[in-house]
Motif scaffolding. Structure first.
Motif, short mmCIF file in Angstrom:
data_model
loop_
_atom_site.label_atom_id
_atom_site.label_comp_id
_atom_site.label_asym_id
_atom_site.label_seq_id
_atom_site.Cartn_x
_atom_site.Cartn_y
_atom_site.Cartn_z
N GLY A 155 31.55 37.06 46.43
CA GLY A 155 31.56 37.87 47.86
C GLY A 155 30.66 39.24 47.64
O GLY A 155 29.82 39.47 48.53
N LEU A 156 30.58 39.89 46.59
CA LEU A 156 29.92 41.24 46.14
C LEU A 156 28.37 40.72 46.19
O LEU A 156 27.51 41.47 46.63
N LEU A 157 28.04 39.76 45.33
CA LEU A 157 26.67 39.50 45.32
C LEU A 157 26.19 38.94 46.65
O LEU A 157 25.05 39.37 47.11
N ALA A 158 26.97 38.19 47.68
CA ALA A 158 26.58 38.00 48.79
C ALA A 158 26.23 39.00 49.72
O ALA A 158 25.30 39.21 50.67
N PHE A 159 27.22 40.23 49.61
CA PHE A 159 27.26 41.22 50.50
C PHE A 159 25.63 42.18 49.89
O PHE A 159 25.35 42.68 50.93
N MET A 160 25.71 42.32 48.63
CA MET A 160 24.81 42.86 48.20
C MET A 160 23.19 42.13 48.79
O MET A 160 22.39 42.96 49.08
N VAL A 207 33.86 35.20 33.80
CA VAL A 207 33.36 34.05 32.94
C VAL A 207 34.43 33.67 31.48
O VAL A 207 34.93 32.87 31.11
N ASN A 208 34.82 34.94 31.15
CA ASN A 208 35.83 35.06 29.96
C ASN A 208 37.11 34.36 30.11
O ASN A 208 37.65 33.83 29.54
N THR A 209 37.63 34.77 31.26
CA THR A 209 39.08 34.37 31.69
C THR A 209 39.17 33.18 32.34
O THR A 209 40.39 32.50 32.52
N GLY A 210 38.19 32.76 33.14
CA GLY A 210 38.01 31.69 33.93
C GLY A 210 38.83 31.67 35.04
O GLY A 210 39.49 30.83 35.68
N ASN A 211 38.99 33.07 35.69
CA ASN A 211 40.02 33.22 36.83
C ASN A 211 39.04 33.06 38.11
O ASN A 211 37.93 33.66 38.56
N ASN A 212 39.70 32.10 38.77
CA ASN A 212 38.80 31.82 40.08
C ASN A 212 38.70 32.79 40.88
O ASN A 212 37.75 33.22 41.84
N LEU A 213 39.88 33.66 40.88
CA LEU A 213 39.84 34.69 42.04
C LEU A 213 38.58 35.67 41.80
O LEU A 213 38.17 36.39 42.75
N MET A 255 32.89 42.79 35.75
CA MET A 255 33.69 41.87 36.63
C MET A 255 33.08 40.46 36.42
O MET A 255 33.82 39.33 36.31
N GLY A 256 31.92 40.19 36.56
CA GLY A 256 31.17 38.90 36.16
C GLY A 256 31.47 38.40 34.79
O GLY A 256 32.17 37.30 34.64
N PHE A 257 31.65 39.28 33.81
CA PHE A 257 31.84 38.92 32.45
C PHE A 257 33.29 38.63 32.57
O PHE A 257 33.90 37.66 31.65
N SER A 258 34.45 39.25 33.01
CA SER A 258 35.61 39.12 33.00
C SER A 258 35.99 37.81 33.58
O SER A 258 36.83 37.02 33.32
#
Length: 272
Positions: free
Chosen positions: A19-24, A6-12, A1-4
């Motif tokens: 949020g997932l990294l913060a949750f972990m 970066v590749n797409t530049g999707n802010n969402l 999901m992180g690579f996606s």
């Protein structure tokens, strides 16, 4: 999901990954803090016999002044353990597990593992503690024949007839044979009868039993040791028991402490 992201530049996607990294991170910190400050302990029973399950007590103490611990599991090597749902700050919890050891001699449990899936049961965090719990495993018990020194007869099984003596309880009234001392005559009953009657008492103190390891029946050394251990366990609370092995004699005594001394001698026989 992180690579996606970066590749797409999707802010969402960036927001979701953040949020997932913060949750972990938050759950990881909470999980490690949950098992921090716990002091585990294992307490072996007083008597442990080979091939028999022995109840070991597992204790854990929460040394933190603030903050309880949740869903804590305390395990021995091999996977057996106890789960404690809640351990309050400054509180202790205790459980019991059965452990079985295949052979006699020295044994040890050198480490305990504290783990917990708290808070979300996604990762299990653990901490290993050295214990230094050393103990002696007594020989396997195998029922055998009681062999005493002197003129004591052989007995088998759990029940035996009390010998006739002068210092026990009154067992019965019998006919005077001429061998009994005169003070044993029951004069009141004899006066009502045509013959002398005597009181028969049981023996209060039994003769010592000295177990000779080399003379016990058995197919090999281990079986003789197992039968000797059974004899010690069976009789040491009822009569003085001693042990003759390896050219030395341990004098006969009674009591649980002396019995454990004899069992330890048998457990370490040929293992030092």
């Amino acid at each position: 999901m992180g690579f996606s992201a970066v590749n797409t530049g999707n802010n969402l996607l960036f927001l979701v990954v953040s949020g997932l990294l913060a949750f972990m991170s938050v759950t990881g910190y909470a999980g490690m803090r949950n098992i921090k400050g716990l002091a585990p302990e294992i307490v072996p029973p007083a008597e442990i016999f080979a091939e028999s399950a022995a109840p070991f007590r597992l204790r854990i103490h929460n040394t933190r002044r603030h903050g309880a611990s949740f869903l804590v599991r305390l395990e021995c090597p091999g996977g057996q353990g106890v789960t404690f749902p809640l351990i309050g700050s400054g509180d202790s919890a205790e459980g019991s597990i059965p452990l079985t050891f295949p052979d006699r001699g020295h044994a040890a449990i050198d480490r305990l593992t504290v783990s917990s899936p708290f808070p979300v049961n996604f990762f299990t965090r653990y901490w290993t503690y050295a214990t230094g719990c050393n103990f002696i495993v007594f020989p396997r018990l195998q029922a055998g024949v009681t062999i005493g020194d002197g003129d004591e007869a052989k007995r088998q099984g759990g029940a035996s007839r009390h010998d006739r003596g002068l210092d026990g309880e009154l067992e019965r009234i019998s006919t005077y044979s001429g061998r009994e001392p005169l003070r044993m005559i029951h004069w009141k009953l004899s006066a009502r009868s045509e013959e002398l009657l005597v009181k028969e008492f049981g023996r209060q103190t039994a003769p010592p039993l000295v177990i000779d390891l080399d003379s016990l029946p058995g197919l090999g050394l281990e079986q003789r040791i197992s039968r000797a251990a059974w004899l010690v366990r069976r009789w040491v609370g009822l009569r003085p028991v001693g042990l003759r092995c390896n050219g030395r004699i341990i004098p006969a005594e009674t009591g649980r402490h002396h019995g454990r001394k004899l069992l330890a001698e048998l457990a370490l026989y040929g293992r030092d």
